[in-house]
Design an enzyme around this catalytic site. Structure first.
Site, short mmCIF file in Angstrom:
data_model
loop_
_atom_site.label_atom_id
_atom_site.label_comp_id
_atom_site.label_asym_id
_atom_site.label_seq_id
_atom_site.Cartn_x
_atom_site.Cartn_y
_atom_site.Cartn_z
N HIS A 1 0.78 -1.13 0.06
CA HIS A 1 0.05 0.09 -0.15
C HIS A 1 0.86 1.19 -0.12
O HIS A 1 0.47 2.22 -0.59
CB HIS A 1 -1.04 -0.10 1.23
CG HIS A 1 -2.12 -1.14 0.85
ND1 HIS A 1 -1.99 -2.43 1.41
CD2 HIS A 1 -3.04 -1.24 0.05
CE1 HIS A 1 -2.92 -2.82 0.85
NE2 HIS A 1 -3.77 -2.12 0.06
N ARG B 1 -15.31 1.65 -3.80
CA ARG B 1 -15.06 0.33 -3.20
C ARG B 1 -15.40 0.36 -1.72
O ARG B 1 -14.91 1.17 -1.04
CB ARG B 1 -13.71 -0.14 -3.36
CG ARG B 1 -13.49 -1.45 -2.78
CD ARG B 1 -12.18 -2.21 -3.13
NE ARG B 1 -11.25 -1.57 -2.45
CZ ARG B 1 -9.93 -1.54 -2.54
NH1 ARG B 1 -9.48 -2.51 -3.52
NH2 ARG B 1 -9.18 -1.09 -1.87
N GLU C 1 -10.09 -10.20 -7.47
CA GLU C 1 -8.85 -10.28 -6.73
C GLU C 1 -8.54 -11.47 -6.14
O GLU C 1 -7.53 -11.74 -5.62
CB GLU C 1 -8.57 -8.99 -6.01
CG GLU C 1 -9.65 -8.83 -5.11
CD GLU C 1 -9.58 -7.62 -4.19
OE1 GLU C 1 -8.43 -6.81 -4.45
OE2 GLU C 1 -10.66 -7.02 -3.85
N CYS D 1 -7.97 -2.29 -12.18
CA CYS D 1 -7.54 -1.25 -11.13
C CYS D 1 -6.55 -1.41 -10.39
O CYS D 1 -5.97 -0.53 -9.65
CB CYS D 1 -8.96 -0.73 -10.40
SG CYS D 1 -9.16 -2.16 -9.11
N ASP E 1 -3.96 -8.00 -5.59
CA ASP E 1 -4.44 -9.16 -4.76
C ASP E 1 -4.42 -10.50 -5.69
O ASP E 1 -4.23 -11.54 -5.27
CB ASP E 1 -5.78 -8.90 -3.95
CG ASP E 1 -5.42 -8.15 -2.70
OD1 ASP E 1 -4.47 -8.69 -1.96
OD2 ASP E 1 -5.94 -7.37 -2.50
C1 PEP Z 1 -5.92 -4.87 -6.07
O1 PEP Z 1 -5.78 -5.78 -5.15
O2 PEP Z 1 -5.30 -4.85 -7.19
C2 PEP Z 1 -6.45 -3.68 -5.64
C3 PEP Z 1 -6.73 -2.67 -6.58
O3 PEP Z 1 -6.76 -3.59 -4.09
P1 PEP Z 1 -6.00 -3.09 -3.11
O4 PEP Z 1 -4.54 -2.78 -3.81
O5 PEP Z 1 -6.29 -1.86 -2.33
O6 PEP Z 1 -5.86 -4.17 -2.12
MG MG Z 2 -7.20 -5.90 -3.29
#
Ligand code: PEP
Ligand code: MG
Length: 850
Positions: free
Chosen positions: A463, A606, A700, A771, A724
């Site tokens: 993140h 989301r 994901e 995304c 993910d």
């Molecule tokens: C992902 O898993 O690609 C996603 C967009 O969600 P996050 O990165 O917030 O887990």
């Molecule tokens: Mg994710």
């Protein structure tokens, strides 16, 4: 049991104030809402004289006059606390009518207060009536509605017999032979923590002796204070019911080295292969770009705490609560670092956890609490005392452990005070170097000052990486540990695309980097000038390029840079860095503001995706061995439907105000989960009398990709979360520095998952967006176009470059490329195919930030 111990089985407490009964969980202070101080009820008062709820003795009356504790006839302690955060009023508006030691009868006036003045200045006037001896509560009931002070019952408590006093340490005593300590650096934090942990498993009192000195073997602090070195002789002495077993087991552990390997691994073990050039440190690209700047080491700063507290029971409870939270944080850290991956670091955090339970540290804190110190002051005092003792020992290793005590001390203080302990003002033009950054550290970075970020921890899809990309800050993760030895102010060239940080660059290298930066800037300017136009491939296929955002404020920037909507709003960022969840109104305003930034385009929100590495302080979650495989995303929300319902209502209300909002459910594993979540949305929409917005599913989890055709029957759109999806397809932790280079969304297995999901979506003509991080990887763009996705949602600064990449692509050629990539055997093969494809129809690689 003696007759004098006999207590009435029911304790009836009269309302201390006129007012409305409010359940404790509604009180806006976790120490009350989570029943940390005690269990009972709250009253929203309409009178202003606090009456005794029962007869008894005043055992404590707070000097500020806002709280007192009675010992009810029969021995149970009952606390009355007027308002929330009222200690800060320092007695203003309160008049105590009794003193500690006074006997009072039920209905007698205890405190008079100026309700209007207090209500204006305090967080809340809710007044708590609590039984603080929670172990005595068998059950408890309270009325609802309004009550009259001194007349109506406010609380009825069925009591348990008091627990029998701890069995005396009957049994015997035992003592070991002299044991020679084999540990190369003696009993420092890690082996000492193993010993203390093991000793705590026994009921007997256990001492560790070295010469004349002796220490409580259940205390990490005490063991370290003994200053035991390699070759020293120690003796274990135990007294109690299991003395012999304790001595036998602990002696065995000591002789075996207390789980420490032959020689402790050097703290600076690199986690990444070293580069040929000794000046270059290697890492993994977390956010692309090239920066020239001066180093700056990220440091934690002191936290300031209030000296005086609200009385020992409240402050003790606050400290206990903070210690529990710190333990949970450390456990999460430890899990992340555990196993072979980084056993040494994990063990350090294990020792930190042990410190939080340490009887000596707690005892020093308790002494300070009893004298009226606040939880923060008491904890700071015990950590300082102990860190000072360690620093004064004539032992380098133990002196170094003082840092651990300070570190763990700071963690607890940060929780207690909610203070942002990190420095947020960094020197202009710096490249920030850190062991690790949390998402909240990163979110506060100013890209105008911080030109780059390098961390020892993390990975390309962590993140932190996502945040750096959205800020347009080049970043490297999983960098060699010697990063932390770079002095402040040293000149650096960070080439995040190539995964290197060059220290001590020559003037020629700096000049070459400047020339490259200028080239990248020109390309960027060209991309920017076309960034508001739509993106079509050369053969005419339209691909929407949208933005990933976290907060409403980012939506307008995204729109300005040419994003055609919001493909992913990670709404958890509205929930982070705060003490309580945002209210429905607050959320409605945030979603409405996002929608306003895109009046003609959709905004996909989301719903809260927490669990895994994202934890919310106010959302109590069970400890899990595998948080990434546990209660995360929609699984967690379906367990706590009230959070989801509030968020859905906020989204529906914002949509009613005219926003083109869409709802997206994260971490869905199968159709049942999706149906359950969608049912809540439809129910809330019905209640509010509004049309439900389109609802999509994140792809994901591999099972969701494979079952795409089933999900597409009931979902309006798909959004592929490649971060993910890659983690779960490859079974590789997206945040593990050692795996960072291999967690590649271009792995053919991930591409096959995406292909399957797209095919599933097509059976019901549903659009598919991507995304995750792959959407912003310029090498991935031709593949995703070739896999027939309709939308790419990327961090806002990447929008112009991704649009440019789409324009350079030819859909038919990309389809052929994707077909070959899906048949490849490795991510490296796929990247080679893309490079070959680019060479035939040149695609500028990079995406460097100017
Ligand atoms: C992902 O898993 O690609 C996603 C967009 O969600 P996050 O990165 O917030 O887990
Ligand atoms: Mg994710």
């Amino acid at each position: 049991m003696s007759a004098t111990r006999q207590l009435p089985p029911i304790l009836r407490l009269l309302a201390p104030l006129d007012g409305r009964i409010v359940p404790l969980e509604k009180v806006p202070d976790p120490v009350f809402a989570q029943r940390i101080v005690g269990d009972g009820v709250s009253i929203d008062p309409t009178s202003s004289t606090l009456l005794a709820p029962c007869g008894g003795e005043v055992v404590h009356a707070h000097a500020s006059g806002h709280a007192l504790t009675l010992r009810a006839d029969g021995g149970v302690e009952v606390m009355l606390h007027i308002g929330v955060d009222t200690v800060q009023l320092k007695g203003e508006g309160f008049r105590l009518k009794v003193r500690a030691g006074d006997r009072v009868s039920a209905g007698q006036a205890l405190i008079e207060f100026d309700a209007d003045a207090v209500a204006r200045r305090a967080k809340s006037l809710l007044t708590q009536l609590l039984v603080t001896d929670v172990e005595r509560i068998a059950s408890l009931t309270h009325p609802s509605g309004s009550v009259k002070a001194g007349t109506d019952l406010a609380l009825e408590v069925t009591l348990r017999e008091p627990a029998a006093a701890e069995a005396p340490a009957a049994g015997g005593s035992a003592s070991s032979d002299a044991l020679v300590v084999p540990n190369p650096t003696g009993l420092h934090a890690r082996p000492a923590s193993v010993l203390a942990h093991a000793a705590k498993r026994f009921h007997s009192a256990v001492q560790l002796r070295r010469g004349e000195a002796s220490a409580n073997a259940k205390s990490l602090v005490a063991i370290m204070s003994l200053n035991v070195k390699q070759g020293d002789k120690v003796v274990v002495v135990a007294e109690g019911p299991d003395a012999h077993e304790a001595v036998e087991e602990l002696a065995r552990l000591i002789l075996a080295g207390l789980e420490e390997k032959e020689a402790p691994a050097p703290a600076s073990q690199p986690v990444h292969p070293r580069s040929e050039d000794p000046r270059a440190l290697s890492g993994v690209t977390a956010s692309p770009g090239l920066s020239i700047g001066a180093s700056f080491q990220f440091r934690r700063v002191e936290v300031h705490v209030a000296e005086a507290g609200e009385g020992a029971p409240v402050e003790r409870a606050r400290l206990a609560h903070a210690l529990e939270r710190a333990k949970a944080e450390l456990e999460t850290l430890q899990t992340r670092l555990s196993a072979e991956r980084d056993a040494n670091k994990a063990a350090i955090f294990g020792a930190h956890r042990e410190l939080l339970d340490d009887p000596e540290l707690l005892e020093i804190a308790e002494t300070a609490l009893a004298k009226g110190a606040s939880a923060g002051a008491a904890w700071q005092c015990s950590c300082r005392d102990f860190a000072g003792r360690l620093s004064r020992l004539n032992n380098d290793v133990l002196a170094g452990r003082a840092v651990d005590v300070k570190d763990v001390g700071l963690r607890v203080l940060r929780i207690l005070t909610g203070a942002p302990v990190e420095q947020r003002e960094f020197p202009a033009g710096c490249i920030l170097l850190a062991e690790d950054l949390t998402p909240s550290d990163t979110a506060g970075l100013d890209p105008a000052r911080v030109l780059g970020v390098c961390t020892v921890g993390g990975g390309g899809t962590s993140h932190v990486a996502i945040l750096c990309r959205s800020l347009g800050i080049p970043a490297l993760a999983a960098v060699e540990l010697k990063l932390l030895a770079v002095p402040d102010g040293a000149p650096l060239i960070l080439d995040a695309d190539k995964g290197t940080l060059l220290t001590a660059p020559t003037p020629a290298e700096t000049e070459a980097a400047r020339v490259r930066q200028a080239g990248a800037r020109r390309r960027r300017e060209a991309e920017l000038s076309a960034s508001r136009d739509e993106a079509r491939t050369k053969d005419g296929r339209r691909i929407r390029v949208e933005a990933n955002i976290g907060k409403a404020a980012e939506a307008a920037d995204a729109a300005r840079i040419g994003a055609e909507g919001v493909g992913l709003c990670r709404s958890e960022f509205l929930f982070l860095e705060r003490e309580t969840a945002p209210s429905e109104d607050e959320q409605t305003a945030a979603y409405a503001a996002m929608a306003k930034a895109f009046p003609a385009a959709s905004v996909v929100v989301r719903v809260l995706d927490v669990g895994g590495d994202k934890v919310l302080p106010y959302l109590a979650m069970a400890q899990e061995e595998n948080p990434f495989l546990g209660e995360r995303g929609i699984r967690l929300l379906l367990e706590r439907p009230e959070i989801l319902r509030t968020q859905l209502r906020a989204l529906l209300r914002a949509a009613r105000e005219g926003g083109r909002l869409k709802v997206l459910f994260p971490m869905v594993a199968d159709l049942d989960e999706f149906r359950s979540a969608k049912a809540l949305l439809l129910e809330e929409a019905r209640r509010l009398g509004v049309e439900p917005p389109p609802v999509g599913v994140m792809i994901e989890v591999p099972s969701a990709a494979l079952l795409g055709a089933h999900l597409a029957r009931e979902a309006d759109f798909f959004s592929v979360g490649t971060n993910d999806l890659t983690q779960y397809t490859l079974a590789m932790d997206r945040g593990n520095p050692k795996l960072a280079a291999r967690v590649d969304a271009l792995h053919p297995s991930v591409l096959l998952m995406i292909r399957q999901a797209v095919e599933g979506a097509r059976t019901h003509k549903r659009p598919v967006g991507v995304c995750g991080g792959a959407a912003g990887d310029l090498q991935a763009v031709p593949l995703l176009v070739g896999l027939d996705v309709d939308e790419l949602s990327v961090s806002a600064p990447a929008v112009p470059a991704v649009k440019a990449a789409v324009r350079r692509a030819d859909h038919a050629a990309c389809r052929e490329l994707a077909r070959r990539a899906c048949a490849a055997a490795s991510a490296a093969e796929v990247r080679a195919l893309v490079a070959e494809h680019e060479a035939q129809s040149p695609v500028a690689a990079g995406g460097e930030a100017a």
